[in-house]
Design an enzyme around this catalytic site. Structure first.
Site, PDB file in Angstrom:
ATOM      1  N   GLY A 132       0.773  -1.231   0.000  1.00  0.00           N
ATOM      2  CA  GLY A 132       0.000   0.000   0.000  1.00  0.00           C
ATOM      3  C   GLY A 132       0.801   1.276   0.000  1.00  0.00           C
ATOM      4  O   GLY A 132       0.253   2.356  -0.260  1.00  0.00           O
ATOM      5  N   ASP A 133       2.120   1.189   0.264  1.00  0.00           N
ATOM      6  CA  ASP A 133       2.950   2.397   0.342  1.00  0.00           C
ATOM      7  C   ASP A 133       4.414   2.040   0.062  1.00  0.00           C
ATOM      8  O   ASP A 133       5.320   2.456   0.781  1.00  0.00           O
ATOM      9  CB  ASP A 133       2.812   3.032   1.723  1.00  0.00           C
ATOM     10  CG  ASP A 133       3.264   4.483   1.763  1.00  0.00           C
ATOM     11  OD1 ASP A 133       3.287   5.139   0.709  1.00  0.00           O
ATOM     12  OD2 ASP A 133       3.586   4.959   2.872  1.00  0.00           O
ATOM     13  N   ALA A 134       4.632   1.273  -1.007  1.00  0.00           N
ATOM     14  CA  ALA A 134       5.948   0.680  -1.260  1.00  0.00           C
ATOM     15  C   ALA A 134       6.857   1.633  -2.031  1.00  0.00           C
ATOM     16  O   ALA A 134       7.233   1.378  -3.170  1.00  0.00           O
ATOM     17  CB  ALA A 134       5.790  -0.642  -2.014  1.00  0.00           C
TER      18      ALA A 134
END
Length: 299
Positions: A193-195
């Site tokens: 989700g926030d890579a």
């Protein structure tokens, strides 16, 4: 992090962590005693968590670790995702205390940093490292079911449609693309989700591992977009850089080029919407420039 409600305003991820006074060490005292840990650095804080680097004793004697106390529900559920991955492509969680939202987790001690690599001539290698880490996360299928209360990817996009209605133009076009993708998701997994480049860290012998996942499930393509949209990477609006890293992602991750470009359009516009909510028009313009690069590459 590049999710709704950027606590650092327009300053980017590198400014969201700061040293805390030594007197705040008492926040961690019960966890230090519970887990047999010794402080190994100054406490740190983000908008959602308090952190303390520690060295472990007892059965984990000498291991570098981090105590993370999450003050935010989304962050706590993200910690459960980290536990569920059980060290496969992500930092290990050695222990947890659910009532307090505290985790005792593996700490990165390597000297390499993907953002620095990307800016200093190793952009291809940095992109490949992120792709390979995501492949491990997406491929891991623990016997236990994933944590409860994970959010569908569509919930992540709730800021886009109303902002696109206000802004029109390219953002409105991207919002339409996002709606089409979200209604026809493929290869759905538990997402990070926030890579972005600062959430995949150097764990030396264990390689590059993810930290700070969000609480979201959806199409795996979405996890690759920050390689191309990372607002902390000031080269992300360079057309040559965009084309080259797009090719690296497609090759290393085995993704369909056209579909990835559509997800880039969707996420870049979403990121722009978040920046606009925070009053950060310059950063929003840069994200829309990435969306335009994706749109042109689709033509």
């Amino acid at each position: 992090m590049f999710i709704n409600g950027l606590a650092a305003g327009c300053l980017g991820t590198s400014t969201t962590i700061w040293g805390m006074p030594d007197l705040d060490l008492h926040l961690f005292q019960a966890h230090l005693q519970r887990w047999g840990a010794q402080p190994a650095g100054r406490p740190l804080a983000t908008s959602t968590s308090d952190l303390l680097p520690v060295s472990l004793t007892g059965k984990w004697n000498g291991l570098p670790a981090m105590i993370k106390i999450s003050r935010d529900l989304d962050e706590r559920i993200g910690g459960q995702v980290l536990q569920w991955w059980d060290g496969a492509g992500a930092a290990r969680v050695y222990a947890s205390d659910p009532p307090s939202g505290a985790l005792l987790m593996e700490r990165a001690t390597g000297s390499r940093h993907l953002l620095r690599m990307a800016l200093e001539g190793e952009d291809d290698a940095a992109t490949a490292c992120i792709c390979l880490s995501l492949h491990q996360l997406h491929s891991h299928r623990p016997s236990a079911p994933p944590p409860e209360n994970l959010l569908p990817l569509a919930d992540f996009f709730r800021s886009l449609a109303p902002m696109a209605a206000q802004q029109g133009g390219l953002m409105a076009e991207c919002a339409k693309v996002a709606q089409e993708l979200l209604q026809d998701q493929r290869e759905q997994v538990v997402l990070h989700g926030d890579a972005h480049h600062s959430n995949i860290l150097d764990f030396e012998q264990r390689g590059w591992l993810a930290i700070d996942p969000k609480r979201v499930t959806g199409e795996r393509y979405y996890d690759y977009v920050n390689v191309l949209c990372n607002p902390d990477l000031k080269t992300c609006t360079d057309p040559l850089r965009f084309a080259r890293q797009l090719a690296v992602v497609v090759d290393v991750a085995g993704l369909e080029r056209q579909r990835l470009l559509r997800w880039v359009m969707a996420h870049a516009a979403l990121s722009a919407a978040w920046f606009l909510e925070d009053g950060c028009r310059t950063e929003a313009h840069e994200e829309l420039a990435v969306a335009q690069l994706a749109r042109q590459a689709l033509a």
